[in-house]
Design a protein around this motif. Structure first.
Motif, PDB file in Angstrom:
ATOM      1  N   MET A  10     -15.792  99.290  11.042  1.00  0.00           N
ATOM      2  CA  MET A  10     -16.147 100.299  10.042  1.00  0.00           C
ATOM      3  C   MET A  10     -17.413  99.825   9.342  1.00  0.00           C
ATOM      4  O   MET A  10     -17.728  98.638   9.402  1.00  0.00           O
ATOM      5  CB  MET A  10     -15.001 100.528   9.055  1.00  0.00           C
ATOM      6  CG  MET A  10     -14.431  99.284   8.435  1.00  0.00           C
ATOM      7  SD  MET A  10     -12.931  99.525   7.426  1.00  0.00           S
ATOM      8  CE  MET A  10     -11.668  99.723   8.647  1.00  0.00           C
ATOM      9  N   ASP A  11     -18.128 100.756   8.711  1.00  0.00           N
ATOM     10  CA  ASP A  11     -19.337 100.342   8.006  1.00  0.00           C
ATOM     11  C   ASP A  11     -18.965  99.578   6.732  1.00  0.00           C
ATOM     12  O   ASP A  11     -17.789  99.512   6.349  1.00  0.00           O
ATOM     13  CB  ASP A  11     -20.276 101.521   7.736  1.00  0.00           C
ATOM     14  CG  ASP A  11     -19.747 102.529   6.732  1.00  0.00           C
ATOM     15  OD1 ASP A  11     -19.007 102.157   5.788  1.00  0.00           O
ATOM     16  OD2 ASP A  11     -20.096 103.720   6.872  1.00  0.00           O
ATOM     17  N   ALA A  12     -19.964  98.997   6.084  1.00  0.00           N
ATOM     18  CA  ALA A  12     -19.712  98.116   4.938  1.00  0.00           C
ATOM     19  C   ALA A  12     -18.993  98.822   3.798  1.00  0.00           C
ATOM     20  O   ALA A  12     -18.087  98.257   3.185  1.00  0.00           O
ATOM     21  CB  ALA A  12     -21.014  97.492   4.454  1.00  0.00           C
ATOM     22  N   ALA A  13     -19.387 100.058   3.503  1.00  0.00           N
ATOM     23  CA  ALA A  13     -18.730 100.789   2.405  1.00  0.00           C
ATOM     24  C   ALA A  13     -17.259 101.041   2.726  1.00  0.00           C
ATOM     25  O   ALA A  13     -16.390 100.868   1.864  1.00  0.00           O
ATOM     26  CB  ALA A  13     -19.456 102.105   2.130  1.00  0.00           C
ATOM     27  N   GLU A  14     -16.977 101.425   3.963  1.00  0.00           N
ATOM     28  CA  GLU A  14     -15.580 101.642   4.373  1.00  0.00           C
ATOM     29  C   GLU A  14     -14.800 100.330   4.362  1.00  0.00           C
ATOM     30  O   GLU A  14     -13.646 100.296   3.924  1.00  0.00           O
ATOM     31  CB  GLU A  14     -15.522 102.253   5.773  1.00  0.00           C
ATOM     32  CG  GLU A  14     -16.031 103.671   5.863  1.00  0.00           C
ATOM     33  CD  GLU A  14     -16.186 104.117   7.307  1.00  0.00           C
ATOM     34  OE1 GLU A  14     -15.706 105.233   7.604  1.00  0.00           O
ATOM     35  OE2 GLU A  14     -16.752 103.380   8.128  1.00  0.00           O
ATOM     36  N   ALA A  15     -15.413  99.267   4.846  1.00  0.00           N
ATOM     37  CA  ALA A  15     -14.746  97.963   4.876  1.00  0.00           C
ATOM     38  C   ALA A  15     -14.443  97.476   3.464  1.00  0.00           C
ATOM     39  O   ALA A  15     -13.339  96.996   3.185  1.00  0.00           O
ATOM     40  CB  ALA A  15     -15.611  96.946   5.620  1.00  0.00           C
ATOM     41  N   PHE A  16     -15.414  97.609   2.570  1.00  0.00           N
ATOM     42  CA  PHE A  16     -15.220  97.182   1.190  1.00  0.00           C
ATOM     43  C   PHE A  16     -14.069  97.958   0.562  1.00  0.00           C
ATOM     44  O   PHE A  16     -13.174  97.372  -0.069  1.00  0.00           O
ATOM     45  CB  PHE A  16     -16.513  97.409   0.398  1.00  0.00           C
ATOM     46  CG  PHE A  16     -16.558  96.716  -0.932  1.00  0.00           C
ATOM     47  CD1 PHE A  16     -17.213  95.512  -1.067  1.00  0.00           C
ATOM     48  CD2 PHE A  16     -15.972  97.284  -2.057  1.00  0.00           C
ATOM     49  CE1 PHE A  16     -17.277  94.868  -2.298  1.00  0.00           C
ATOM     50  CE2 PHE A  16     -16.029  96.653  -3.285  1.00  0.00           C
ATOM     51  CZ  PHE A  16     -16.685  95.438  -3.408  1.00  0.00           C
ATOM     52  N   ALA A  17     -14.042  99.270   0.759  1.00  0.00           N
ATOM     53  CA  ALA A  17     -12.965 100.109   0.211  1.00  0.00           C
ATOM     54  C   ALA A  17     -11.618  99.752   0.827  1.00  0.00           C
ATOM     55  O   ALA A  17     -10.604  99.691   0.125  1.00  0.00           O
ATOM     56  CB  ALA A  17     -13.283 101.585   0.426  1.00  0.00           C
ATOM     57  N   PHE A  18     -11.596  99.509   2.126  1.00  0.00           N
ATOM     58  CA  PHE A  18     -10.342  99.162   2.793  1.00  0.00           C
ATOM     59  C   PHE A  18      -9.806  97.837   2.262  1.00  0.00           C
ATOM     60  O   PHE A  18      -8.628  97.709   1.934  1.00  0.00           O
ATOM     61  CB  PHE A  18     -10.546  99.095   4.307  1.00  0.00           C
ATOM     62  CG  PHE A  18      -9.264  98.900   5.066  1.00  0.00           C
ATOM     63  CD1 PHE A  18      -8.455  99.983   5.372  1.00  0.00           C
ATOM     64  CD2 PHE A  18      -8.853  97.636   5.466  1.00  0.00           C
ATOM     65  CE1 PHE A  18      -7.257  99.813   6.045  1.00  0.00           C
ATOM     66  CE2 PHE A  18      -7.664  97.455   6.145  1.00  0.00           C
ATOM     67  CZ  PHE A  18      -6.858  98.545   6.439  1.00  0.00           C
TER      68      PHE A  18
END
Length: 141
Positions: A10-18
Protein backbone atom coordinates in the motif's frame (compact mmCIF):
# COMPACT_ATOMS: atom_id res chain seq x y z
CA UNK A 1 20.02 -0.93 18.21
CA UNK A 2 17.43 -3.20 16.61
CA UNK A 3 16.36 -2.57 13.01
CA UNK A 4 13.56 -4.52 11.31
CA UNK A 5 11.50 -3.75 8.24
CA UNK A 6 8.54 -5.02 6.30
CA UNK A 7 7.26 -4.16 2.83
CA UNK A 8 3.55 -3.29 2.81
CA UNK A 9 1.52 -3.46 -0.41
CA UNK A 10 0.00 0.00 0.00
CA UNK A 11 1.17 3.58 -0.41
CA UNK A 12 2.66 5.48 2.54
CA UNK A 13 -0.57 7.24 3.52
CA UNK A 14 -2.49 3.95 3.53
CA UNK A 15 0.30 2.18 5.41
CA UNK A 16 0.50 4.93 8.03
CA UNK A 17 -3.28 4.80 8.54
CA UNK A 18 -3.30 1.00 8.70
CA UNK A 19 -0.47 0.86 11.23
CA UNK A 20 -2.00 3.50 13.48
CA UNK A 21 -5.81 3.32 13.16
CA UNK A 22 -5.96 -0.48 12.86
CA UNK A 23 -3.21 -1.40 15.32
CA UNK A 24 -5.60 -3.59 17.34
CA UNK A 25 -6.34 -5.62 14.21
CA UNK A 26 -2.73 -6.59 13.54
CA UNK A 27 -0.90 -6.43 16.89
CA UNK A 28 -0.47 -10.10 17.89
CA UNK A 29 -2.48 -11.41 20.84
CA UNK A 30 0.72 -12.95 22.24
CA UNK A 31 2.14 -9.45 22.68
CA UNK A 32 -0.78 -7.90 24.57
CA UNK A 33 0.15 -6.47 27.98
CA UNK A 34 -3.17 -6.49 29.81
CA UNK A 35 -3.44 -10.28 29.65
CA UNK A 36 -6.58 -9.84 27.54
CA UNK A 37 -6.15 -11.17 23.99
CA UNK A 38 -9.26 -9.18 23.00
CA UNK A 39 -7.90 -5.87 24.27
CA UNK A 40 -7.76 -2.74 22.12
CA UNK A 41 -4.52 -0.94 21.34
CA UNK A 42 -4.38 2.76 20.53
CA UNK A 43 -1.59 4.73 18.85
CA UNK A 44 -2.74 8.34 18.69
CA UNK A 45 -1.39 11.58 17.25
CA UNK A 46 -2.39 13.23 20.54
CA UNK A 47 0.50 11.36 22.18
CA UNK A 48 -0.94 8.25 23.78
CA UNK A 49 0.12 4.70 23.01
CA UNK A 50 -1.83 2.36 25.25
CA UNK A 51 -3.83 -0.83 25.58
CA UNK A 52 -7.32 -1.14 27.05
CA UNK A 53 -8.60 -4.51 28.29
CA UNK A 54 -12.21 -5.58 27.85
CA UNK A 55 -12.84 -4.76 31.53
CA UNK A 56 -11.59 -1.17 31.05
CA UNK A 57 -8.13 -1.56 32.60
CA UNK A 58 -5.46 0.39 30.72
CA UNK A 59 -1.72 -0.08 30.33
CA UNK A 60 0.42 2.76 29.00
CA UNK A 61 2.72 1.25 26.37
CA UNK A 62 4.51 4.47 25.55
CA UNK A 63 4.18 8.08 24.48
CA UNK A 64 4.26 9.54 20.97
CA UNK A 65 7.02 12.14 20.80
CA UNK A 66 6.86 12.73 17.03
CA UNK A 67 4.00 12.24 14.57
CA UNK A 68 4.84 13.29 11.03
CA UNK A 69 2.12 11.69 8.90
CA UNK A 70 2.72 9.75 6.66
CA UNK A 71 6.49 9.61 7.18
CA UNK A 72 7.52 8.90 10.75
CA UNK A 73 6.34 8.15 14.27
CA UNK A 74 8.72 8.25 17.24
CA UNK A 75 7.77 6.81 20.60
CA UNK A 76 9.08 6.72 24.10
CA UNK A 77 8.50 2.99 24.54
CA UNK A 78 7.65 1.79 28.06
CA UNK A 79 7.34 -1.94 27.50
CA UNK A 80 9.75 -3.86 29.79
CA UNK A 81 11.32 -0.67 31.17
CA UNK A 82 8.49 1.63 32.32
CA UNK A 83 8.03 5.36 31.84
CA UNK A 84 11.04 6.25 34.02
CA UNK A 85 13.41 4.30 31.73
CA UNK A 86 11.90 4.42 28.22
CA UNK A 87 13.55 3.10 25.12
CA UNK A 88 12.92 4.79 21.77
CA UNK A 89 11.08 3.32 18.80
CA UNK A 90 11.16 5.08 15.44
CA UNK A 91 8.81 3.92 12.69
CA UNK A 92 9.74 5.16 9.20
CA UNK A 93 7.36 4.86 6.25
CA UNK A 94 9.27 5.07 2.93
CA UNK A 95 7.86 4.62 -0.55
CA UNK A 96 9.23 1.81 -2.69
CA UNK A 97 7.34 2.20 -5.94
CA UNK A 98 3.66 1.71 -5.15
CA UNK A 99 4.50 -0.03 -1.86
CA UNK A 100 5.82 1.19 1.47
CA UNK A 101 8.77 0.00 3.49
CA UNK A 102 8.08 0.30 7.22
CA UNK A 103 11.34 0.30 9.13
CA UNK A 104 11.27 0.01 12.91
CA UNK A 105 14.36 1.20 14.75
CA UNK A 106 14.44 0.42 18.45
CA UNK A 107 17.25 1.83 20.57
CA UNK A 108 18.04 2.73 24.15
CA UNK A 109 17.72 6.22 25.52
CA UNK A 110 20.13 7.50 28.17
CA UNK A 111 17.56 6.61 30.86
CA UNK A 112 17.38 2.98 29.68
CA UNK A 113 20.94 2.33 28.47
CA UNK A 114 21.73 0.25 31.57
CA UNK A 115 18.77 -2.06 30.79
CA UNK A 116 19.34 -2.44 27.04
CA UNK A 117 21.68 -5.44 26.96
CA UNK A 118 19.31 -7.47 29.11
CA UNK A 119 16.10 -6.41 27.32
CA UNK A 120 17.17 -6.17 23.66
CA UNK A 121 17.08 -9.91 22.81
CA UNK A 122 13.41 -10.06 23.83
CA UNK A 123 12.68 -6.85 21.93
CA UNK A 124 14.28 -8.35 18.79
CA UNK A 125 12.12 -11.48 19.08
CA UNK A 126 8.98 -9.44 19.74
CA UNK A 127 9.53 -7.07 16.79
CA UNK A 128 9.95 -10.03 14.46
CA UNK A 129 6.62 -11.41 15.66
CA UNK A 130 4.85 -8.03 15.58
CA UNK A 131 6.03 -7.14 12.07
CA UNK A 132 5.20 -10.61 10.72
CA UNK A 133 1.66 -10.14 12.04
CA UNK A 134 1.48 -6.67 10.50
CA UNK A 135 2.63 -8.00 7.11
CA UNK A 136 0.06 -10.80 7.22
CA UNK A 137 -2.85 -8.55 8.18
CA UNK A 138 -1.88 -5.80 5.74
CA UNK A 139 -1.90 -8.38 2.95
CA UNK A 140 -5.48 -9.25 3.87
CA UNK A 141 -6.67 -5.63 4.00
Amino acid sequence: MIVNSVLLTMDAAEAFAFVTARISDWWPPERRHTGDKNSSIFLLASGRFYERASDGREVELGKVTQWNEPHVIVLDFYIATGPDHPTEVEMRFEAEGSQTRLTVIHRPKPESAHLWDERSPRYATSWSMVLASLELHAGLA
